[in-house]
Enzyme design. Sequence first.
Site, PDB file in Angstrom:
ATOM      1  N   HIS A 188       0.866  -1.191   0.000  1.00 37.40           N
ATOM      2  CA  HIS A 188       0.000   0.000   0.000  1.00 37.40           C
ATOM      3  C   HIS A 188       0.895   1.232   0.000  1.00 37.40           C
ATOM      4  O   HIS A 188       1.687   1.420   0.941  1.00 37.40           O
ATOM      5  CB  HIS A 188      -0.898   0.001   1.239  1.00 37.40           C
ATOM      6  CG  HIS A 188      -1.820  -1.175   1.281  1.00 37.40           C
ATOM      7  ND1 HIS A 188      -3.101  -1.144   0.765  1.00 37.40           N
ATOM      8  CD2 HIS A 188      -1.639  -2.448   1.736  1.00 37.40           C
ATOM      9  CE1 HIS A 188      -3.664  -2.330   0.905  1.00 37.40           C
ATOM     10  NE2 HIS A 188      -2.798  -3.148   1.498  1.00 37.40           N
ATOM     11  N   LYS A 193      -7.988  -6.414  -7.628  1.00 38.70           N
ATOM     12  CA  LYS A 193      -8.038  -6.779  -6.212  1.00 38.70           C
ATOM     13  C   LYS A 193      -9.482  -6.901  -5.771  1.00 38.70           C
ATOM     14  O   LYS A 193     -10.287  -5.994  -5.989  1.00 38.70           O
ATOM     15  CB  LYS A 193      -7.330  -5.700  -5.377  1.00 38.70           C
ATOM     16  CG  LYS A 193      -7.346  -5.936  -3.871  1.00 38.70           C
ATOM     17  CD  LYS A 193      -6.433  -7.069  -3.446  1.00 38.70           C
ATOM     18  CE  LYS A 193      -6.554  -7.393  -1.968  1.00 38.70           C
ATOM     19  NZ  LYS A 193      -5.863  -6.462  -1.100  1.00 38.70           N
ATOM     20  N   HIS A 211      -1.870 -12.206   1.597  1.00 37.42           N
ATOM     21  CA  HIS A 211      -1.513 -12.159   3.028  1.00 37.42           C
ATOM     22  C   HIS A 211      -2.210 -13.248   3.838  1.00 37.42           C
ATOM     23  O   HIS A 211      -2.991 -12.965   4.733  1.00 37.42           O
ATOM     24  CB  HIS A 211      -1.766 -10.775   3.631  1.00 37.42           C
ATOM     25  CG  HIS A 211      -3.058 -10.110   3.225  1.00 37.42           C
ATOM     26  ND1 HIS A 211      -4.280 -10.712   3.348  1.00 37.42           N
ATOM     27  CD2 HIS A 211      -3.295  -8.882   2.689  1.00 37.42           C
ATOM     28  CE1 HIS A 211      -5.215  -9.883   2.923  1.00 37.42           C
ATOM     29  NE2 HIS A 211      -4.642  -8.774   2.506  1.00 37.42           N
TER      30      HIS A 211
HETATM   31  O1  DOR Z   1      -4.071  -4.300   7.726  1.00 38.09           O
HETATM   32  C1  DOR Z   1      -4.453  -3.963   6.622  1.00 38.09           C
HETATM   33  N1  DOR Z   1      -4.248  -2.703   6.152  1.00 38.09           N
HETATM   34  N2  DOR Z   1      -5.102  -4.851   5.869  1.00 38.09           N
HETATM   35  C2  DOR Z   1      -5.657  -4.527   4.713  1.00 38.09           C
HETATM   36  O2  DOR Z   1      -6.249  -5.377   4.102  1.00 38.09           O
HETATM   37  C3  DOR Z   1      -5.624  -3.123   4.226  1.00 38.09           C
HETATM   38  C4  DOR Z   1      -4.504  -2.391   4.785  1.00 38.09           C
HETATM   39  C5  DOR Z   1      -4.596  -0.889   4.583  1.00 38.09           C
HETATM   40  O3  DOR Z   1      -4.877  -0.454   3.463  1.00 38.09           O
HETATM   41  O4  DOR Z   1      -4.357  -0.153   5.544  1.00 38.09           O
HETATM   42 ZN    ZN Z   2      -3.133  -5.155   1.758  1.00 33.92          ZN
END
Ligand code: DOR
Ligand code: ZN
Length: 343
Positions: A16, A99, A174
Amino acid sequence: MTDTLTLTRPDDWHVHLRDGDALQAVVPHTAAQFARAIVMPNLRPPVTTAVQAVAYRERILAAVPQGVSFTPLMTLYLTDNLPADEILRAKDVGVVALKLYPAGATTNSDAGVTDVRKTYATLEAMQRAGMPLLVHGEVTAPEIDLFDREAVFIDTQLIPLRKDFPELKIVFEHITTREAAQYVAEADRFTGATITAHHLLYNRNAIFTGGIRPHYYCLPVLKREVHRLALVQAATSGSDRFFLGTDSAPHPTHLKEHASSCAGCYTALSAMELYAQAFDAAGAQDKLEGFASFFGADFYGLPRNTGTVNLRRENLTLPESVAFGDATLKPLCAGETLPWRMV
Ligand code: DOR
Ligand code: ZN
């Protein structure tokens, strides 16, 4: 057991990067560690068209420091109404995957899929085009225990989906459970999985040791030790179904250290150091290169990288925090000393 590891340049198959000031802050960290990264589309608003993906890629490239070679690989965010004909447009501009976020499963997932059947025409087009589907594999029904959401997803969503689309490339992102590791290990070549460094290093106790520790909170949440051990076994097995995806997910410190803390661990700053630690602890140094540098590229049908990186058994003390626009960002293990460093 060696104290120096030389690997082909690795890639991050799930990260991200956000946008704006946050993007400027984190891109240099990922670009310092990885040759390429698959960039998640869960912006606000989400990246749902080829045109948006191209514009986002330009903003990412503009944040790569001079002299660093880094290639962002773009994804689209699947919604209930993403038109099937967007798939070919996406493929044309180099988008590598879509996704799937079940609506409400995690950060910025409210535009996600409410019922996977609504996306079947688009999934058909993806299967035809050889465009992979990246899956956040958790059910969202409130009556399902948070710690069971991945295992229930396999039985109620993934197995039926696979039956309907036998040749759709699917990456179970994940993964956090023994059930998911087993599902992927037994699946055919159309299925792969990413594994984060934090799920290899920690179990759910980390979230509660000495008080609630929000920097260890992510989704899917850390699980019991048996699950961590199953993930380590999968990652270090040498199976090409499992590859590196940090899921590094930056949130400003004030929103992590909050009454309703955001989900996400920020690991991009020292991702390879954390993976080296996990593989070394498992006595599987020799399996790191396949996991980090080969198997993801092979799954996506992309060339393996050239060039190498070195990791050395040498202390690395992480900063307490780094700048994040007007805010700060705490890396996982902030202020702690890690046993490996990239040199
Ligand atoms: O922990 C997470 N953070 N899991 C996710 O699926 C999204 C991600 C985020 O974009 O902050
Ligand atoms: Zn993610």
